[in-house]
Design a protein around this motif. Structure first.
Motif, mmCIF file in Angstrom:
data_model
loop_
_atom_site.group_PDB
_atom_site.id
_atom_site.type_symbol
_atom_site.label_atom_id
_atom_site.label_comp_id
_atom_site.label_asym_id
_atom_site.label_seq_id
_atom_site.Cartn_x
_atom_site.Cartn_y
_atom_site.Cartn_z
ATOM 1 N N GLU A 52 0.817 -1.219 0.000
ATOM 2 C CA GLU A 52 0.000 0.000 0.000
ATOM 3 C C GLU A 52 0.849 1.268 0.000
ATOM 4 O O GLU A 52 0.344 2.351 -0.260
ATOM 5 N N LEU A 53 2.122 1.126 0.321
ATOM 6 C CA LEU A 53 3.000 2.293 0.447
ATOM 7 C C LEU A 53 3.520 2.731 -0.922
ATOM 8 O O LEU A 53 4.038 1.928 -1.686
ATOM 9 N N ARG A 54 3.347 4.008 -1.211
ATOM 10 C CA ARG A 54 3.782 4.574 -2.487
ATOM 11 C C ARG A 54 4.773 5.701 -2.234
ATOM 12 O O ARG A 54 4.681 6.434 -1.256
ATOM 13 N N LYS A 55 5.704 5.861 -3.177
ATOM 14 C CA LYS A 55 6.665 6.964 -3.136
ATOM 15 C C LYS A 55 6.639 7.605 -4.515
ATOM 16 O O LYS A 55 6.796 6.926 -5.530
ATOM 17 N N GLY A 56 6.434 8.908 -4.556
ATOM 18 C CA GLY A 56 6.331 9.559 -5.848
ATOM 19 C C GLY A 56 6.705 11.025 -5.810
ATOM 20 O O GLY A 56 7.247 11.532 -4.826
ATOM 21 N N GLU A 86 2.194 12.914 9.855
ATOM 22 C CA GLU A 86 1.227 12.229 8.997
ATOM 23 C C GLU A 86 -0.088 13.011 8.952
ATOM 24 O O GLU A 86 -0.508 13.603 9.939
ATOM 25 N N PHE A 87 -0.745 13.006 7.783
ATOM 26 C CA PHE A 87 -2.019 13.701 7.638
ATOM 27 C C PHE A 87 -2.815 13.048 6.523
ATOM 28 O O PHE A 87 -2.282 12.244 5.754
ATOM 29 N N THR A 93 -3.703 8.840 2.936
ATOM 30 C CA THR A 93 -2.869 9.099 4.104
ATOM 31 C C THR A 93 -1.466 9.430 3.631
ATOM 32 O O THR A 93 -0.787 8.589 3.038
ATOM 33 N N PHE A 94 -1.058 10.649 3.874
ATOM 34 C CA PHE A 94 0.272 11.105 3.489
ATOM 35 C C PHE A 94 1.222 10.895 4.657
ATOM 36 O O PHE A 94 0.963 11.359 5.770
ATOM 37 N N LYS A 95 2.299 10.199 4.404
ATOM 38 C CA LYS A 95 3.331 9.986 5.408
ATOM 39 C C LYS A 95 4.335 11.131 5.376
ATOM 40 O O LYS A 95 4.883 11.511 6.394
ATOM 41 N N ARG A 96 4.549 11.636 4.162
ATOM 42 C CA ARG A 96 5.503 12.740 3.988
ATOM 43 C C ARG A 96 5.196 13.467 2.686
ATOM 44 O O ARG A 96 4.913 12.843 1.669
ATOM 45 N N ASN A 119 8.813 21.327 -7.426
ATOM 46 C CA ASN A 119 8.664 19.870 -7.422
ATOM 47 C C ASN A 119 8.517 19.386 -5.989
ATOM 48 O O ASN A 119 9.201 19.879 -5.087
ATOM 49 N N PHE A 120 7.627 18.424 -5.800
ATOM 50 C CA PHE A 120 7.361 17.871 -4.468
ATOM 51 C C PHE A 120 7.633 16.375 -4.461
ATOM 52 O O PHE A 120 7.353 15.685 -5.441
ATOM 53 N N ASN A 121 8.160 15.883 -3.347
ATOM 54 C CA ASN A 121 8.282 14.452 -3.097
ATOM 55 C C ASN A 121 7.166 14.067 -2.142
ATOM 56 O O ASN A 121 6.795 14.841 -1.244
ATOM 57 N N VAL A 122 6.653 12.852 -2.314
ATOM 58 C CA VAL A 122 5.533 12.421 -1.498
ATOM 59 C C VAL A 122 5.648 10.925 -1.194
ATOM 60 O O VAL A 122 6.066 10.152 -2.040
ATOM 61 N N ILE A 123 5.291 10.573 0.033
ATOM 62 C CA ILE A 123 5.169 9.182 0.445
ATOM 63 C C ILE A 123 3.771 9.069 1.026
ATOM 64 O O ILE A 123 3.363 9.865 1.886
ATOM 65 N N TYR A 124 2.996 8.081 0.541
ATOM 66 C CA TYR A 124 1.604 7.977 0.968
ATOM 67 C C TYR A 124 1.117 6.537 0.913
ATOM 68 O O TYR A 124 1.771 5.668 0.317
ATOM 69 N N LEU A 125 -0.018 6.288 1.541
ATOM 70 C CA LEU A 125 -0.660 4.986 1.507
ATOM 71 C C LEU A 125 -1.795 5.030 0.493
ATOM 72 O O LEU A 125 -2.638 5.923 0.548
ATOM 73 N N ALA A 126 -1.785 4.090 -0.430
ATOM 74 C CA ALA A 126 -2.823 4.049 -1.466
ATOM 75 C C ALA A 126 -4.041 3.269 -0.974
ATOM 76 O O ALA A 126 -3.930 2.404 -0.149
#
Length: 126
Positions: A52-56, A86-87, A93-96, A119-126
């Motif tokens: 479920e963890l994504r990095k993009g 986290e928010f 759900t964004f981890k970062r 540009n933004f980096n993001v780590i989130y749960l799909a």
């Protein structure tokens, strides 16, 4: 919900732009003189251990009549998207989520407008 929908919804709620008028996903019309475009250029990677963890990444383009206005609009996007910890936005759900850079101004385009990119980096749960 997609990342671009969640991000544009957040920007709209923070009065950074009006969806379809000055706030867009994936494509901004040439006729827009002052606006923000949110787009994903590369698909998020899937963690092989936590599926479920994504990095993009995603990119925000701010367009305005002057360099100062474009930079200010880019900074308002950064301010609207900075969170501690986290928010959740739009069911994601964004981890970062953090900007990689300050607004980078491009040379004036043919229309006479100025654009800048963040540009933004993001780590989130799909």
């Amino acid at each position: 919900m997609s990342i671009t929908v969640a991000i544009t919804d957040r920007l709209a709620s923070e009065n950074v732009g009006i969806p379809g008028v000055s706030l867009f996903r994936e494509q901004m019309p040439v006729s827009c003189v002052s606006g923000v475009l949110v787009m994903v250029r590369v698909a998020a990677t899937i963690n092989p251990y936590v599926r479920e963890l994504r990095k993009g990444q995603f990119q925000v383009i701010a367009r305005a009549k002057s360099e100062d206005d474009a930079r200010a609009l880019g900074n308002s996007v950064i301010d609207a998207l900075v969170f501690d910890g986290e928010f959740e936005l739009g069911g994601i759900t964004f981890k970062r989520l953090y900007p990689e850079n300050e607004p980078l101004v491009y040379p004036e385009v043919d229309s006479g407008n100025v654009e800048c990119s963040v540009n933004f980096n993001v780590i989130y749960l799909a």
